[in-house]
Design an enzyme around this catalytic site. Structure first.
Site, PDB file in Angstrom:
ATOM      1  CE  LYS A  21      45.547  -2.817  17.461  1.00 51.79           C
ATOM      2  NZ  LYS A  21      46.096  -3.251  16.162  1.00 51.79           N
TER       3      LYS A  21
ATOM      4  CG  HIS B 125      41.835  -1.408   6.106  1.00 53.76           C
ATOM      5  ND1 HIS B 125      43.164  -1.603   5.819  1.00 53.76           N
ATOM      6  CD2 HIS B 125      41.352  -0.644   5.114  1.00 53.76           C
ATOM      7  CE1 HIS B 125      43.475  -0.957   4.712  1.00 53.76           C
ATOM      8  NE2 HIS B 125      42.379  -0.362   4.259  1.00 53.76           N
TER       9      HIS B 125
ATOM     10  NE  ARG C 203      44.702   4.050  18.854  1.00 55.46           N
ATOM     11  CZ  ARG C 203      43.931   5.075  18.492  1.00 55.46           C
ATOM     12  NH1 ARG C 203      44.332   5.909  17.543  1.00 55.46           N
ATOM     13  NH2 ARG C 203      42.765   5.298  19.069  1.00 55.46           N
TER      14      ARG C 203
ATOM     15  CE  LYS D  11      55.306  -0.129   9.481  1.00 57.54           C
ATOM     16  NZ  LYS D  11      54.217   0.654  10.091  1.00 57.54           N
TER      17      LYS D  11
ATOM     18  CB  THR E 228      51.804  -2.705   8.808  1.00 58.34           C
ATOM     19  OG1 THR E 228      51.133  -1.773   9.663  1.00 58.34           O
ATOM     20  CG2 THR E 228      50.914  -3.040   7.625  1.00 58.34           C
TER      21      THR E 228
HETATM   22  C1  26V Z   1      37.249   2.882  12.165  1.00 55.91           C
HETATM   23  C2  26V Z   1      36.773   4.039  12.732  1.00 55.91           C
HETATM   24  C3  26V Z   1      35.420   4.026  13.257  1.00 55.91           C
HETATM   25  C4  26V Z   1      34.946   5.290  13.829  1.00 55.91           C
HETATM   26  C5  26V Z   1      35.802   6.442  13.967  1.00 55.91           C
HETATM   27  C6  26V Z   1      37.134   6.442  13.363  1.00 55.91           C
HETATM   28  C7  26V Z   1      37.584   5.181  12.771  1.00 55.91           C
HETATM   29  C8  26V Z   1      38.851   5.112  12.232  1.00 55.91           C
HETATM   30  C9  26V Z   1      39.308   3.946  11.663  1.00 55.91           C
HETATM   31  C10 26V Z   1      38.510   2.830  11.645  1.00 55.91           C
HETATM   32  C11 26V Z   1      38.962   1.582  10.994  1.00 55.91           C
HETATM   33  C12 26V Z   1      40.014   0.897  11.695  1.00 55.91           C
HETATM   34  C13 26V Z   1      40.500  -0.217  10.854  1.00 55.91           C
HETATM   35  C14 26V Z   1      41.972  -0.383  10.920  1.00 55.91           C
HETATM   36  O1  26V Z   1      42.705   0.514  11.283  1.00 55.91           O
HETATM   37  N1  26V Z   1      42.416  -1.536  10.535  1.00 55.91           N
HETATM   38  C15 26V Z   1      43.820  -1.861  10.541  1.00 55.91           C
HETATM   39  O2  26V Z   1      44.266  -1.761   9.204  1.00 55.91           O
HETATM   40  C16 26V Z   1      45.637  -2.090   9.077  1.00 55.91           C
HETATM   41  C17 26V Z   1      46.016  -1.837   7.631  1.00 55.91           C
HETATM   42  O3  26V Z   1      45.342  -2.708   6.795  1.00 55.91           O
HETATM   43  C18 26V Z   1      45.867  -3.529   9.494  1.00 55.91           C
HETATM   44  O4  26V Z   1      47.243  -3.801   9.417  1.00 55.91           O
HETATM   45  C19 26V Z   1      45.380  -3.750  10.921  1.00 55.91           C
HETATM   46  O5  26V Z   1      45.476  -5.110  11.249  1.00 55.91           O
HETATM   47  C20 26V Z   1      43.946  -3.295  11.042  1.00 55.91           C
HETATM   48  O6  26V Z   1      43.524  -3.331  12.384  1.00 55.91           O
END
Ligand code: 26V
Length: 821
Positions: free
Chosen positions: A561, A363, A556, A667, A663
């Site tokens: 962004k 992701h 976020r 929406k 996403t």
């Molecule tokens: C990474 C970490 C690292 C450390 C602690 C907690 C944590 C939590 C989540 C993440 C991964 C973040 C990746 C993410 O949210 N990606 C988003 O995924 C969406 C669904 O595919 C996408 O639409 C967004 O563009 C993308 O930023």
């Protein structure tokens, strides 16, 4: 919206009313005369849950009988939001419930607002998991979601003097009527200790892991109902408990605090969601969370499989396990451990089963979000897993050498162990080699996966990477959040729209040419804008004009962004209005919302800047309300449901190449907003579906961004000198025009983008300004605007998460026939 096409069945209405009264009396223990709104919420939820449960049992029984292959979606995040309207609507009893409650003098709209959001996720990744659960239930894919039942979801954001502060979220304070606690479904999860190798009869070593600490995982199940109750799946979330409640002997010896230390240590695992979405990876508790939920989920699904099939030989034929990002990537080693150490499979056989069962979704390509764990920590916490990872790595590298791959740099890049800055396990590489399919979430993102982070692994396994562009569930993001617009669409193209929006939304296209329809479309959206304006007035005391252009960026807060780009435009507009207060300006409201990770200083400073700018502009009488700026605190799913249907302009302006998909972009378009955006993430596919004439695309492309990166061109002086408008904006911010109380507050911020503009905010400023001028020109031509608005809705069908899930189901999980085309 009236989803039941005929008049309401009076028997159904009175039956629901009776059910609610009975729940109120016997489950909540309240007399209707004395019930609080919250008691009513609980009674209604329990009545709805009963109907879900009937279908759930029937569906589970059927799926066992049919012996279908099951999908297991492993995710550390499920950003669900509220479930009341979702359940009633998908069960097809929303109007029945409303009518039944009306008879009891209870207003469903008021009750709906009482439900706390289940905010078990940070942002896009968690919300996607929630949309997928709903789509899988709708399509009849037999699926289980597995995650953690965090006691505290994502923090509550409060804004004090313009700064973000975090408060704990306590969504379980009044209990959770949707879940079933399953104390009997519990597994013991080990941590630490050591491994001993004991030779078996053939002299081959058998490995025993003597873990030092045991934590119990207890299941909590929430039924997830699909559209029209088509099927009901289970979201199983694990709660951590200690092996024993507390240490009685220590307590009796007077150590009243120490006696509970194990309890506190065990329970901390499911205490709180990690509140960062891309930074702060690498803490020990996080790894404990990851292993805890993976180990419990794998034991649970293997037990189910063995009970049904009697052997694990056919695991990949009947189980597909999807890893949502690398967070559950330890599953690769854990499944191998279970197959080899516990179930007695040979290594090769176990590996074939593992790879055929697992698949992994990436992701993000942001380097700071790619998980790696120090080898030392792994050895201490999961000693057997570390051995298994070494073994997988040795086999992986040997196989390459056997294929005459000897390039040292390449072997180094594809290794599971990073040797550069302290030895670390690369979870992305582990997930990649342990999966038969690895997918990105938009065409551009998948392409970049192949070209950047996974380029070498892709060269070695060219069939493995595949694209599955994200989607959203239209049930929540159109029918529930925008019932009047849905009703208008149904009136125009017929009720089939509700069951097949992917294909039927297109039937709206001709209505873009129908002036009367456009009028009604615009009128309905004005209604949504009025609702939002009233809410903003009530909660923040800011007056906004519902006829103004609502220009919205909600997500976020992250430098990539580029909320900062939006703010620079806001200041430029402000300065232009001040320079010519009598000019013919398009009245505009800039609406921003979003949370920053608690430790992400730059993001928090951007929130402060937004609030400083808002205060200055909103209080400036020369602006006469032509421009208003609102930062809505504590953005969450429920707020999104109110804000998105009221937006005219959707800001999707990330630096090209950095947003994996997005996403909210989908929406907004579904609800009729026009997008201003870069060619990034799923904006690319949106521009293909919707057409460039109906969006405002600007800025550097991913390729151009990459070229600058290679050339090291991050100095923004030339862009600033070339744009008097930008230089005026920057000097105002730098000089304290928005921070009289602390004039130096933004000096560092402005200097940093001047000398090293990592996210190319200055480089894209002029293009963005021009695109915003086009927005204004289009807005002035109402016919043209609303034509585009209708077309945005009509051409967004492809972004249904039903389409996405169908693709996963046929191409990766093999639980549905292949998709066409
Ligand atoms: C990474 C970490 C690292 C450390 C602690 C907690 C944590 C939590 C989540 C993440 C991964 C973040 C990746 C993410 O949210 N990606 C988003 O995924 C969406 C669904 O595919 C996408 O639409 C967004 O563009 C993308 O930023």
């Amino acid at each position: 919206m009236t989803q039941e096409s005929n008049a309401l069945d009076p028997e159904a209405v009175s039956a629901f009313r009776e059910a609610v009264l009975s729940k109120l009396t016997y489950s909540v223990g309240k007399d209707p005369e004395h019930a609080f709104d919250h008691d009513w919420f609980e009674a209604i939820a329990l009545a709805a849950r009963d109907q879900t449960t009937d279908r759930w049992m029937a569906h589970t029984r059927k799926s066992y009988q049919q012996g279908k292959k099951r999908v297991y979606y492993l995710s550390l995040e499920f950003l669900i939001g509220r479930l009341l309207i979702d359940s009633l609507s998908n069960l097809g009893i929303l109007d029945i419930a409303r009518e039944a409650l009306h008879g009891l003098n209870v207003d469903l709209e008021r009750i709906r607002a009482l439900e706390p959001d289940a905010a078990l996720g940070n942002g896009g990744l968690g919300r996607l998991a929630a949309c997928f659960m709903e789509s899988m239930a709708t399509l009849g894919v037999a699926a289980h979601g597995y995650g953690i039942r965090y006691e505290h979801g994502l923090f509550r954001q409060v804004i004090v003097d313009g700064w973000q502060h975090e408060q704990t979220e306590t969504w379980l304070d009044f209990g959770n009527p949707w879940e079933f606690e399953r104390p009997e479904v519990s597994y013991l999860i080990g941590f630490g200790g050591n491994v001993v190798a004991v030779p078996d009869e053939q002299g081959k070593p058998q490995y025993f892991w003597n873990w030092a600490e045991g934590v119990r995982a207890i299941a909590y199940d929430t039924p997830i109902v699909g559209w029209r109750g088509a099927s009901v799946n289970t979201l199983r979330l694990w709660r951590a408990r200690p092996e024993a409640d507390f240490h009685l002997e220590r307590f009796n010896a007077g150590d009243h605090i120490g006696a509970f230390s194990e309890l506190a240590r065990a329970e901390s695992i499911s205490r709180v969601l990690y509140p960062a979405d891309s930074t702060e990876a690498g803490q020990e508790l996080r790894l404990r969370q990851e292993y805890f939920f993976v180990a419990a989920s794998l034991q649970d699904l293997l037990r189910r499989h063995l009970k049904q099939r009697g052997t694990l030989d056919n695991l990949p034929e009947f189980a597909a396990i999807q890893l949502n990002d690398t967070h559950p990537a330890i599953a690769v080693a854990e499944l191998m451990r279970l197959l080899v150490d516990v179930h007695g499979y040979g290594w090769e056989h176990g590996w074939r089963l593992t790879v055929a069962t697992l698949s992994y979704t990436n992701h993000t390509l942001l380097p700071e979000a790619l998980e790696t764990w120090p080898v030392g920590l792994m050895e201490r916490m999961l000693p057997r897993h570390m051995q298994i990872i070494y073994m997988i790595n040795a086999n992986h590298l040997d196989a390459l050498r056997a294929r005459e791959v000897h390039d040292f740099e390449l072997l180094r890049a594809v290794s599971l162990i990073e040797e550069d800055n302290g030895r670390r396990v690369r979870m992305g590489n582990l997930a990649f080699v342990g999966s038969h399919r690895v997918n990105g979430v938009s065409a551009l993102h998948t392409d970049l996966m192949r070209k950047t982070v996974f380029t070498h692994l892709h060269g070695l396994y060219p069939q493995r990477i595949t694209n599955k562009t994200n989607g959203i569930t239209f049930r929540r993001w159109l029918y529930q959040s925008n019932p009047e617009l849905t009703a208008l669409m149904v009136e125009a193209v017929g009720p089939q729209l509700l069951d097949d929006p992917e294909n039927r939304l297109r039937d709206l296209e001709p209505f873009a040419e129908d002036a009367d329809f456009r009028h009604r479309f615009a009128a309905q959206r004005l209604h949504n804008k009025r609702l939002l304006a009233a809410q903003i007035k009530d909660t923040m005391g800011i007056e906004i004009d519902p006829h103004a252009l609502f220009d919205v960026q909600v997500k976020r807060i992250h430098e990539y962004k580029r909320q900062l780009l939006n703010l620079l435009h806001t200041v430029a507009l402000y300065q232009a209005i001040r320079a010519d207060p009598g000019g013919n300006w398009v009245p505009r409201v800039k609406i921003l919302a979003g949370k920053a990770a608690a430790s992400y200083y730059q993001a928090k400073l951007i929130i402060k800047l937004a609030n400083d700018i808002a205060r200055t502009i909103n209080d400036d009488p020369t602006v006469r309300g032509l421009l208003k700026v609102v930062f809505i605190p504590n953005y969450n799913v429920s707020k999104a449901e109110r804000i998105i249907p009221a937006a005219d302009l959707s800001e999707q302006i990330s630096t090209a190449g950095l947003e994996a998909s997005g996403t909210s972009n989908m929406k907004f378009a579904l609800n009729g907003a026009l997008t201003i955006g870069t060619l990034d993430g799923a904006n690319v596919e949106m521009s293909e579906q919707i057409g460039l004439d109906h969006m405002f695309i600007f800025g550097l492309t991913a390729q151009q961004v990459d070229a600058r990166k290679r050339a090291g061109e991050f100095n923004a002086e030339a862009s600033i000198i070339g744009s008097p408008r930008l230089s005026e904006v920057l000097s105002a911010i730098r000089g304290g025009a928005f921070s009289a109380d602390d004039p130096g507050r933004y000096t560092g911020l402005v200097d940093s983008i001047t000398w090293h503009d990592t996210y190319l905010v200055c480089a894209d400023f002029e293009a963005y300004w021009q695109a915003q001028l086009e927005v204004e020109a289009r807005w002035r031509d109402a016919d043209s605007w609303w034509r585009s608005s209708v077309l945005n809705s009509a051409r967004t069908g492809w972004f249904s998460s039903d389409r996405t899930i169908r693709e996963y189901a046929s191409d990766i999980w093999k639980v549905l026939p292949p998709t066409e085309g």
